[in-house]
Design a protein around this motif. Structure first.
Motif, PDB file in Angstrom:
ATOM      1  N   ARG A   1      -2.259   6.116  -3.330  1.00  0.00           N
ATOM      2  CA  ARG A   1      -2.294   6.955  -3.752  1.00  0.00           C
ATOM      3  C   ARG A   1      -3.554   6.264  -4.270  1.00  0.00           C
ATOM      4  O   ARG A   1      -4.707   7.896  -4.813  1.00  0.00           O
ATOM      5  N   LEU A   2      -4.445   5.021  -4.011  1.00  0.00           N
ATOM      6  CA  LEU A   2      -5.486   4.923  -4.598  1.00  0.00           C
ATOM      7  C   LEU A   2      -6.670   5.520  -3.576  1.00  0.00           C
ATOM      8  O   LEU A   2      -7.472   5.586  -3.357  1.00  0.00           O
ATOM      9  N   LEU A   3      -6.379   5.140  -2.011  1.00  0.00           N
ATOM     10  CA  LEU A   3      -7.062   5.548  -1.191  1.00  0.00           C
ATOM     11  C   LEU A   3      -7.352   7.723  -1.290  1.00  0.00           C
ATOM     12  O   LEU A   3      -7.707   8.300  -0.738  1.00  0.00           O
ATOM     13  N   ASP A   4      -6.425   8.518  -2.279  1.00  0.00           N
ATOM     14  CA  ASP A   4      -6.370   9.731  -2.053  1.00  0.00           C
ATOM     15  C   ASP A   4      -7.299   9.267  -3.046  1.00  0.00           C
ATOM     16  O   ASP A   4      -8.081  11.017  -2.806  1.00  0.00           O
ATOM     17  N   PHE A   5      -8.893   8.920  -4.206  1.00  0.00           N
ATOM     18  CA  PHE A   5      -9.286   8.991  -4.923  1.00  0.00           C
ATOM     19  C   PHE A   5     -10.757   7.977  -4.481  1.00  0.00           C
ATOM     20  O   PHE A   5     -12.296   8.185  -4.943  1.00  0.00           O
ATOM     21  N   ALA A   6     -10.463   6.806  -4.249  1.00  0.00           N
ATOM     22  CA  ALA A   6     -10.957   5.738  -3.895  1.00  0.00           C
ATOM     23  C   ALA A   6     -12.142   6.311  -2.978  1.00  0.00           C
ATOM     24  O   ALA A   6     -12.095   6.786  -1.853  1.00  0.00           O
ATOM     25  N   SER A   7     -13.884   5.974  -3.180  1.00  0.00           N
ATOM     26  CA  SER A   7     -14.859   5.769  -2.262  1.00  0.00           C
ATOM     27  C   SER A   7     -15.188   5.158  -1.143  1.00  0.00           C
ATOM     28  O   SER A   7     -15.240   5.311  -0.458  1.00  0.00           O
ATOM     29  N   VAL A   8     -14.501   4.004  -1.534  1.00  0.00           N
ATOM     30  CA  VAL A   8     -14.524   2.923  -1.529  1.00  0.00           C
ATOM     31  C   VAL A   8     -13.395   2.355  -1.337  1.00  0.00           C
ATOM     32  O   VAL A   8     -12.577   1.587  -1.862  1.00  0.00           O
ATOM     33  N   PRO A   9     -12.390   1.958   0.314  1.00  0.00           N
ATOM     34  CA  PRO A   9     -11.181   1.683   0.149  1.00  0.00           C
ATOM     35  C   PRO A   9     -11.423  -0.225   0.153  1.00  0.00           C
ATOM     36  O   PRO A   9     -11.911  -0.517   0.192  1.00  0.00           O
ATOM     37  N   PRO A  10      -9.836  -0.332  -0.494  1.00  0.00           N
ATOM     38  CA  PRO A  10      -9.367  -1.558  -0.159  1.00  0.00           C
ATOM     39  C   PRO A  10      -9.495  -2.612   0.815  1.00  0.00           C
ATOM     40  O   PRO A  10      -9.387  -1.878   2.368  1.00  0.00           O
ATOM     41  N   ALA A  11     -10.316  -4.065   0.719  1.00  0.00           N
ATOM     42  CA  ALA A  11     -10.761  -3.827   2.147  1.00  0.00           C
ATOM     43  C   ALA A  11      -9.035  -4.613   2.016  1.00  0.00           C
ATOM     44  O   ALA A  11      -8.867  -5.221   3.155  1.00  0.00           O
ATOM     45  N   VAL A  12      -8.882  -5.382   1.287  1.00  0.00           N
ATOM     46  CA  VAL A  12      -7.689  -6.017   1.317  1.00  0.00           C
ATOM     47  C   VAL A  12      -6.429  -5.940   0.593  1.00  0.00           C
ATOM     48  O   VAL A  12      -6.967  -5.370  -0.296  1.00  0.00           O
ATOM     49  N   ASN A  13      -5.215  -6.320   0.533  1.00  0.00           N
ATOM     50  CA  ASN A  13      -3.986  -5.959  -0.443  1.00  0.00           C
ATOM     51  C   ASN A  13      -3.055  -7.747  -0.028  1.00  0.00           C
ATOM     52  O   ASN A  13      -2.855  -7.980   1.142  1.00  0.00           O
ATOM     53  N   GLN A  14      -3.700  -8.612  -1.504  1.00  0.00           N
ATOM     54  CA  GLN A  14      -2.830  -9.727  -1.290  1.00  0.00           C
ATOM     55  C   GLN A  14      -1.606  -9.601  -1.738  1.00  0.00           C
ATOM     56  O   GLN A  14      -1.114  -9.082  -3.059  1.00  0.00           O
ATOM     57  N   VAL A  15      -0.244  -9.615  -0.907  1.00  0.00           N
ATOM     58  CA  VAL A  15       1.056  -9.780  -1.339  1.00  0.00           C
ATOM     59  C   VAL A  15       1.356 -11.150  -0.973  1.00  0.00           C
ATOM     60  O   VAL A  15       1.769 -11.712  -0.443  1.00  0.00           O
ATOM     61  N   GLU A  16       2.929 -10.917  -1.538  1.00  0.00           N
ATOM     62  CA  GLU A  16       4.209 -11.865  -0.939  1.00  0.00           C
ATOM     63  C   GLU A  16       4.371 -11.445   0.621  1.00  0.00           C
ATOM     64  O   GLU A  16       5.392 -10.518   0.102  1.00  0.00           O
ATOM     65  N   MET A  17       4.559 -12.271   1.122  1.00  0.00           N
ATOM     66  CA  MET A  17       4.323 -11.666   2.450  1.00  0.00           C
ATOM     67  C   MET A  17       5.138 -14.115   3.103  1.00  0.00           C
ATOM     68  O   MET A  17       4.273 -14.936   2.921  1.00  0.00           O
ATOM     69  N   HIS A  18       6.425 -13.531   3.618  1.00  0.00           N
ATOM     70  CA  HIS A  18       6.665 -15.334   4.751  1.00  0.00           C
ATOM     71  C   HIS A  18       7.650 -14.429   5.452  1.00  0.00           C
ATOM     72  O   HIS A  18       8.614 -13.287   5.059  1.00  0.00           O
ATOM     73  N   PRO A  19       8.222 -15.422   6.259  1.00  0.00           N
ATOM     74  CA  PRO A  19       9.667 -15.171   7.113  1.00  0.00           C
ATOM     75  C   PRO A  19      10.646 -14.905   6.470  1.00  0.00           C
ATOM     76  O   PRO A  19      11.243 -13.921   6.992  1.00  0.00           O
ATOM     77  N   MET A  20      11.168 -14.298   5.589  1.00  0.00           N
ATOM     78  CA  MET A  20      12.196 -14.578   4.886  1.00  0.00           C
ATOM     79  C   MET A  20      11.812 -13.045   3.808  1.00  0.00           C
ATOM     80  O   MET A  20      12.628 -12.522   3.289  1.00  0.00           O
TER      81      MET A  20
END
Length: 315
Positions: free
Chosen positions: A167-186
């Motif tokens: 959704r963000l990419l639908d209108f962003a002139s500058v795309p996000p460089a990073v998406n910081q999220v919870e991520m681990h082996p589980m």
């Protein structure tokens, strides 16, 4: 990955191991000492946020190290985040962050959550009456303005699902460089990693060990028998296996221990090599999201009535 850095879509590089500075109880002095020690060990990426309360400590520690010639400003990567109550004016919020830190710019500025709160709400768990309607287009326009003004070198997001990224990419002139999220082996984020890869958005993993030691965290990752057996096989620690798994999936990892032994252990994960059998075993582990975000969900004032709404069923 080259020299333990990854090049982002905005052209700059991000060190793949970062030191997170969120803590319920660490004072400014403890945080500054941990950063000085981390710098000696080779850490070059430091992650803070307005809501963490650690911006002044991070700024002080880095300014001191720059002042005494330990590092140059351009050799460190600093991330901070737009708090939910500041969506109405990201430029003012980032200027305040820079004043807090005594810095001219941060390297990365992230939208902390896809949630808007009333101005002035400065506690992490909002009350029901604190929510406002999110207008992501105007928030992102403010983030792009921060970039244009040179207050940051890159902009990105945190806690965004695949659907919210699209959704963000639908209108962003500058795309996000990073998406910081919870991520681990589980909580492996397979779908989100593919979405981000398709759009050349780097995934940065918070709680890459499952957040043990945090109020909301869990020891399920580092105590998992499969993770422990892989660690034993490589004469490594479960934490090193978990971190190397994240790195092997192309993510950067934000670790949060201020303990000297753990700081050393975590950065040593860069030297570990996991084989295909290890990675396949990890990919079979049962998944469980730990940071679920219940505090952002209610059926009256939040835009998210359920956890499924918040995460778009990636839960």
């Amino acid at each position: 990955m080259r020299n333990n850095q990854v090049r982002l879509n905005c052209g700059i590089t991000i060190p793949v191991i970062g030191l997170g500075t969120y803590s319920w109880d660490n004072d400014r002095e403890t945080t500054q000492q941990a950063i000085h020690l981390a710098l000696k060990m080779g850490y070059r990426h430091f992650d803070t946020a307005k809501i963490y309360g650690s911006e002044p400590a991070v700024g002080n520690a880095l300014r001191k190290a720059i002042g005494d010639g330990t590092i140059r400003r351009e050799d460190v990567f600093v991330t901070s985040k737009l708090w939910c109550a500041d969506h109405h004016d990201p430029v003012s919020a980032l200027n305040q962050t820079l004043r807090n830190m005594g810095m001219e710019y941060v390297d990365m500025y992230l939208v902390h959550w896809p949630v808007k709160l009333k101005p002035g709400i400065c506690y992490p768990v909002p009350k029901e009456e604190d929510f406002e309607q999110l207008d992501l287009e105007s928030t992102w326009a403010g983030m792009q303005k921060c970039l244009e003004l040179g207050l940051c070198r890159c902009i990105g997001v945190s806690n965004f699902s695949s659907k919210k990224i699209e959704r963000l990419l639908d209108f962003a002139s500058v795309p996000p460089a990073v998406n910081q999220v919870e991520m681990h082996p589980m909580w492996r984020q397979k779908k989100l990693r593919k979405t981000c890869a398709d759009h050349n958005i780097h995934v940065s993993a918070y709680s890459p060990l499952g957040g043990p030691g945090n109020v909301w965290g869990s020891t399920a990752v580092v105590e998992n028998p499969i993770i422990k057996s892989i660690a034993l096989k490589h004469q490594a620690t479960p934490a090193q296996v978990a971190l190397k798994w994240g790195l092997s999936r192309g993510a950067s990892v934000i670790v949060k221990s201020f303990n000297p032994g753990r700081l050393k252990e975590n950065i040593a994960s860069l030297n570990l090599k996991l084989d295909d059998k290890d990675l396949n075993e990890i990919d079979k582990l049962e998944e469980r999201k730990i940071m679920r975000g219940e505090f952002l969900v209610n059926d009256t004032t939040s835009p998210y009535k359920t956890l499924e709404d918040l995460w778009d069923y990636e839960i």
